[in-house]
Design an enzyme around this catalytic site. Structure first.
Site, short mmCIF file in Angstrom:
data_model
loop_
_atom_site.label_atom_id
_atom_site.label_comp_id
_atom_site.label_asym_id
_atom_site.label_seq_id
_atom_site.Cartn_x
_atom_site.Cartn_y
_atom_site.Cartn_z
N SER A 1 -16.21 -35.01 -25.83
CA SER A 1 -17.48 -35.75 -25.26
C SER A 1 -17.02 -37.04 -24.63
CB SER A 1 -18.45 -36.25 -26.45
OG SER A 1 -19.21 -36.62 -26.12
N GLY B 1 -27.75 -48.34 -29.83
CA GLY B 1 -26.32 -47.51 -29.61
C GLY B 1 -26.27 -47.12 -28.14
N ASN C 1 -32.30 -36.10 -26.43
CA ASN C 1 -31.71 -36.09 -25.02
C ASN C 1 -33.10 -35.95 -23.83
OD1 ASN C 1 -29.42 -34.18 -26.53
ND2 ASN C 1 -29.09 -36.10 -25.64
N TYR D 1 -20.80 -38.78 -35.17
CA TYR D 1 -20.70 -37.65 -34.32
C TYR D 1 -19.50 -37.85 -33.47
CZ TYR D 1 -21.50 -35.10 -29.90
OH TYR D 1 -21.24 -34.31 -28.85
N PHE E 1 -19.71 -35.17 -19.99
CA PHE E 1 -20.43 -36.31 -19.69
C PHE E 1 -22.02 -36.01 -20.17
CE2 PHE E 1 -18.05 -39.76 -18.49
CZ PHE E 1 -16.95 -39.40 -18.54
N LYS F 1 -15.53 -36.10 -32.85
CA LYS F 1 -14.96 -35.75 -31.49
C LYS F 1 -13.50 -36.45 -31.33
CE LYS F 1 -18.17 -33.19 -29.95
NZ LYS F 1 -18.04 -31.51 -30.30
C1 WQD Z 1 -29.50 -40.46 -21.50
C2 WQD Z 1 -30.33 -41.71 -21.12
C3 WQD Z 1 -31.23 -42.88 -22.74
C4 WQD Z 1 -34.21 -40.19 -24.00
C5 WQD Z 1 -25.90 -38.45 -25.67
C6 WQD Z 1 -24.67 -38.29 -26.58
C7 WQD Z 1 -23.41 -37.76 -26.04
C8 WQD Z 1 -23.76 -36.30 -25.47
C9 WQD Z 1 -25.26 -36.16 -24.74
C10 WQD Z 1 -23.71 -34.34 -27.00
C11 WQD Z 1 -30.04 -42.96 -21.74
C12 WQD Z 1 -32.26 -42.47 -21.69
C13 WQD Z 1 -33.23 -40.66 -23.35
C14 WQD Z 1 -35.51 -40.62 -24.00
C15 WQD Z 1 -34.48 -42.25 -22.33
N1 WQD Z 1 -23.87 -35.51 -26.77
N2 WQD Z 1 -33.45 -41.82 -22.60
N3 WQD Z 1 -35.58 -41.61 -23.01
O1 WQD Z 1 -27.30 -40.83 -25.15
O2 WQD Z 1 -26.09 -40.47 -22.61
O3 WQD Z 1 -25.59 -39.31 -24.41
O4 WQD Z 1 -25.95 -36.92 -25.15
O5 WQD Z 1 -24.08 -33.53 -27.62
O6 WQD Z 1 -22.40 -37.86 -26.78
O7 WQD Z 1 -24.18 -39.74 -27.16
O8 WQD Z 1 -27.87 -38.76 -23.51
O9 WQD Z 1 -30.01 -37.68 -22.86
O10 WQD Z 1 -29.82 -39.25 -25.07
O11 WQD Z 1 -29.79 -40.11 -22.74
O12 WQD Z 1 -34.79 -43.18 -21.66
O13 WQD Z 1 -36.51 -40.04 -24.59
O14 WQD Z 1 -31.74 -41.38 -21.20
O15 WQD Z 1 -31.66 -44.33 -22.93
O16 WQD Z 1 -29.85 -44.00 -20.92
P1 WQD Z 1 -26.76 -39.96 -23.96
P2 WQD Z 1 -29.48 -38.91 -23.90
#
Ligand code: WQD
Length: 340
Positions: free
Chosen positions: A126, A299, A201, A151, A180, A155
């Site tokens: 990841s 985070g 997500n 988590y 990504f 990885k």
């Molecule tokens: C994306 C952007 C949030 C939800 C994580 C893990 C990574 C991978 C993928 C896999 C960020 C913003 C999100 C919401 C928002 N894991 N957001 N409102 O955090 O980049 O990555 O998921 O299994 O290891 O860390 O992905 O989709 O959570 O967020 O504004 O309700 O969307 O702040 O900028 P992230 P994400």
């Protein structure tokens, strides 16, 4: 010609199911193994419908070494792709032992048996291993930063397990793919992401808001030092992402690896802000989304996107599906789930 067999651990999950479809299309035999701890049979059934065949399905836990040994003894497995792991960042902070016990033990067992049998190992890593990068885009030589969650830590540790085993045991070759932000669904809308409970997500939260399951999307922070103030990510289409696994498996099986352990970034190389993604979703699907600006989420890093050129050069792979098509597919999938 002798068809090669690929074992997909966690093959009933979001990424594993899309990878199974692409492996099948490329002519591989696929064995799916899953313990259904975090998914039901929806995606497994979808994969069988898309491919027009029943895939062997082994219900098992990779933390059970005897079960892993039995699986490898009863089948000739040429390569294993390991997806079976817990993946909720927040939950991993609350329950680190659950994450370490499952994610590390299952991979150790795969490595143990791969050593005994001589098997190629593809590990799903990841972008989280890069933490908050010093410079962008990140390439495979960029520093891995200390992870802020168990988590992410799991990885990093699994990457190290693989590197060390490949160095010590010449019968194992390994590739780690650093994803990504995987999003979207298969164009058939027969397989896709099935988050349990409230989605963590962004894209599943958007689609569930659009369908009416959630009232309002919170955009976490609009005061980041980016053009529109929201975070930047590298969103990679799930079918594009699935295809890179075929390239990586083929490279391993054809003996084309330049080193016995290789790492590739899997992304588009194009940063997109949360607001841009929301606006594009609205535009391509012809709807208005209920959203509000909320405080930053603990985070979150401000920006991360990759340099995907190594995967293009070495694997001949490049993301090709447009963000518009990807966001259409995500919406089609949500509508199908809702029966609309
Ligand atoms: C994306 C952007 C949030 C939800 C994580 C893990 C990574 C991978 C993928 C896999 C960020 C913003 C999100 C919401 C928002 N894991 N957001 N409102 O955090 O980049 O990555 O998921 O299994 O290891 O860390 O992905 O989709 O959570 O967020 O504004 O309700 O969307 O702040 O900028 P992230 P994400």
């Amino acid at each position: 010609m002798d068809r090669k067999t690929v074992l997909v651990s966690g093959g009933a999950g979001y990424i594993g199911s899309h990878v199974t479809v692409e492996l099948n299309e490329a002519g591989y035999e696929v064995i799916i193994a899953d313990n259904f701890s975090n998914c039901d049979k929806t995606n497994y059934n979808g994969v069988c419908a898309i491919c027009g065949k029943q895939f062997p399905l082994i219900e098992m836990d990779f933390c059970d070494l005897n079960a892993v040994r039995k699986l490898f003894s009863e089948n000739k497995i040429d390569a294993v792709i390991h997806f079976a792991a817990f993946k909720a960042v927040g939950e991993s902070v609350a329950e680190p032992l659950k994450y370490y016990t499952n994610n590390l033990n299952s991979f150790l067992n795969i490595l143990q048996v791969s050593k005994e049998k001589g098997c190629n190992v593809l590990f799903s890593s990841s972008a989280t291993v890069y933490g908050e990068p010093d410079s962008l885009p990140v390439n495979e030589k960029s520093e891995r930063k200390p992870c802020t969650s168990p988590y992410g830590n799991s990885k990093q540790i699994c990457e190290d397990f693989l590197r060390d085993c490949v160095n010590a045991y010449p019968q194992i070759k390994g590739i780690a793919l650093r994803y990504f932000n995987p999003i979207g669904a298969h164009p058939s809308a027969l397989i896709g992401e099935l988050p349990r409970g409230v989605p963590q997500n962004l894209v599943p939260y958007i689609t569930q808001t659009a369908i009416g399951k959630r009232e309002c999307l919170s955009i976490f922070g609009n005061d980041y030092p980016t053009e529109d103030g929201t975070c930047l990510r590298d969103y990679i289409d799930i079918v594009d992402l699935a295809k890179v696994h075929v390239c990586a498996v083929s490279r391993m099986l054809k003996g084309e690896m330049k080193q016995p352990y290789e790492i590739f970034n899997v992304g588009t190389g194009r940063p997109l802000s949360v607001l841009e993604l929301v606006t594009t979703f609205e535009k391509v699907n012809g709807l208005k989304l209920n959203y509000k600006i909320a405080p930053r989420r603990d985070g979150d890093v401000c920006a991360v996107w990759c340099d995907p050129s190594l995967a293009e050069k070495e694997l001949g792979w490049k993301a090709s599906r447009s963000i518009e098509d990807t966001l259409r597919s995500a919406w089609q999938w949500e509508r199908r789930l809702a029966g609309k």
